[in-house]
Write a protein that holds these residues in place. Structure first.
Motif, PDB file in Angstrom:
ATOM      1  N   THR A  14     -10.803 -34.208  52.158  1.00 29.76           N
ATOM      2  CA  THR A  14     -11.221 -34.996  53.308  1.00 29.76           C
ATOM      3  C   THR A  14     -10.005 -35.405  54.118  1.00 29.76           C
ATOM      4  N   ALA A  25     -11.927 -40.259  56.458  1.00 32.50           N
ATOM      5  CA  ALA A  25     -12.407 -40.869  55.220  1.00 32.50           C
ATOM      6  C   ALA A  25     -13.046 -42.228  55.508  1.00 32.50           C
ATOM      7  N   GLU A  42     -13.793 -46.150  55.348  1.00 32.91           N
ATOM      8  CA  GLU A  42     -12.876 -47.276  55.199  1.00 32.91           C
ATOM      9  C   GLU A  42     -13.535 -48.339  54.332  1.00 32.91           C
ATOM     10  N   TRP A  67      -8.917 -44.134  49.582  1.00 32.80           N
ATOM     11  CA  TRP A  67      -9.775 -42.965  49.419  1.00 32.80           C
ATOM     12  C   TRP A  67      -9.197 -42.077  48.325  1.00 32.80           C
ATOM     13  N   ASP A 107      -9.156 -38.612  47.146  1.00 34.98           N
ATOM     14  CA  ASP A 107      -9.536 -37.285  47.628  1.00 34.98           C
ATOM     15  C   ASP A 107      -9.960 -36.372  46.482  1.00 34.98           C
ATOM     16  N   ARG A 151     -14.351 -39.814  46.905  1.00 29.77           N
ATOM     17  CA  ARG A 151     -14.985 -41.112  47.160  1.00 29.77           C
ATOM     18  C   ARG A 151     -13.916 -42.191  47.227  1.00 29.77           C
ATOM     19  N   LEU A 152     -14.325 -43.368  47.644  1.00 31.37           N
ATOM     20  CA  LEU A 152     -13.412 -44.503  47.648  1.00 31.37           C
ATOM     21  C   LEU A 152     -13.118 -44.939  46.223  1.00 31.37           C
TER      22      LEU A 152
END
Length: 368
Positions: free
Chosen positions: A3, A8, A10, A104, A106, A110-111
């Motif tokens: 991503t 991404a 926030e 984030w 990667d 996901r966060l």
């Protein structure tokens, strides 16, 4: 597929709302603004400020407004966005400002679930590298509730030996959960829930065309929660629940089944149907319990709500029964989510249980 960092999600942004750094007005928090400005202009600026209050009341918006004001020279209107510094802050390119938030991941796509010690180490590097340039440097931590223990201990060391000319703005939704030593080294700015008029001003400013009074009531004055409810049809869902509960003491089973089916379905860009259902159910039970102690709430969050709550919760004994049900069903919802129970069946069971509460069984609809 990786991503792009610019694309991404926030972690510190409410879905459906602009990021707080792009919001140029802080509404309904004049006393907190005045307290900070008085300290800054009086030469009594503490190095760390803990911005507290219910989620969604503007804590992050205030932190970004403080950063704009301080880095722009603290001479113009508070939070003004028309300066070179403010434009750099909006673009996250201001070298004297550092943001700490859940990053984030990667690799996982996901966060991250927490703010880790690595994020606080980056904060330390920011202070060390920018020290040579001199001048004010500001860090925003949003939110401190997301820090794991290692990150919290690392932040504590920064607060114990603050860098020169550093200002650390810490957003905390539940400050009691932070290390007491962190709290003791910060000056607290407490923000209050917004009243319906203030909520209306915020929603109008954000271009949200909804019933501000009803959203203020249902969100307990939280702008973030109001935006979430507005974006997911929360007012319509709450009205559906009020109309259903108005059929007590003889619960309308077909209508209850239809309401429960509305909790099924996958989460998407518009939110999670089960989470929304549990939110409106939780709000209903909370407001019903309060009605037994304080009388029907004003403003109403749905048509006919006031009369219904007066009927279902006429006294403190009924209030206790509804409050106990709220705690019990909230715990059941968490368990049900954890073990992947069928959402519709779970909600239907909850509605049947509510129909058998003593206050519900004894509350007869008004005649006529």
């Amino acid at each position: 597929m990786k991503t792009d960092p610019d694309d991404a999600p926030e972690a510190d942004r409410v879905p459906g709302a602009p990021h707080p750094r792009h919001t140029d007005r802080v509404i309904g928090q004049d006393s907190a603004i005045a307290e900070f400005m008085e300290a800054a202009q009086g030469g009594r600026l503490h190095h760390a400020w803990l911005l507290t209050g219910p989620r969604g009341t503007g804590k992050a918006t205030l932190a970004w407004a403080i950063a704009r004001w301080m880095l722009s020279g603290a001479t113009g209107p508070f939070g003004a966005a028309d300066t070179p510094e403010a434009r750099r802050i909006a673009a996250l390119s201001e070298p004297r400002l550092h943001l700490v938030r859940r990053p984030w991941d990667d690799k996982a796509g996901r966060l991250s679930a927490q703010i880790t010690v690595d994020e606080i180490r980056r904060l330390l590097s920011f202070f060390h590298l920018s020290a040579a340039e001199g001048g004010r440097r500001i860090a925003i931590i949003d939110a401190a509730d997301d820090m794991n223990l290692a990150a919290a201990n690392a932040l504590l060391k920064v607060l114990e030996e603050p860098p020169a000319d550093a200002l650390i703005l810490i957003v905390a939704h539940q400050p009691a959960g932070l290390l007491p030593t962190i709290r003791s080294r910060c000056r607290t700015l407490r923000l209050s829930p917004l009243n319906p008029t203030q909520m209306g001003n915020v929603l109008a400013h954000l271009g949200i065309d909804e019933d501000a009074e009803a959203l203020a009531a249902l969100s307990d004055g939280s702008v973030g929660e109001a935006l979430r409810l507005a974006g997911q049809g929360g007012l319509d869902r709450y009205q559906e629940l009020v109309d259903l509960m108005a059929t007590l003491p003889r619960l309308d089973r077909p209508r209850a089944a239809a309401f429960a089916e509305g909790a099924a379905g996958r989460a998407g860009a518009d939110g999670d149907p089960f989470d929304l259902t549990m939110t409106v159910l939780d709000r209903f039970l909370t407001r019903t319990a309060r009605a037994g102690l304080m009388g029907p709430p004003l403003p109403q969050a749905a048509r006919g709500e006031g009369a219904l709550l007066a009927r279902l919760s006429p006294d403190d004994q009924a209030a206790r029964a509804w409050a106990d049900a709220q705690a019990r069903l909230s715990a059941r919802a968490r368990t049900g989510r954890a073990v992947n129970l069928d959402p519709a069946a779970l909600v239907m069971d909850m509605l049947i249980e509510l129909a058998h509460l003593p206050p519900a069984r004894s509350a007869l609809p008004a005649k006529g």
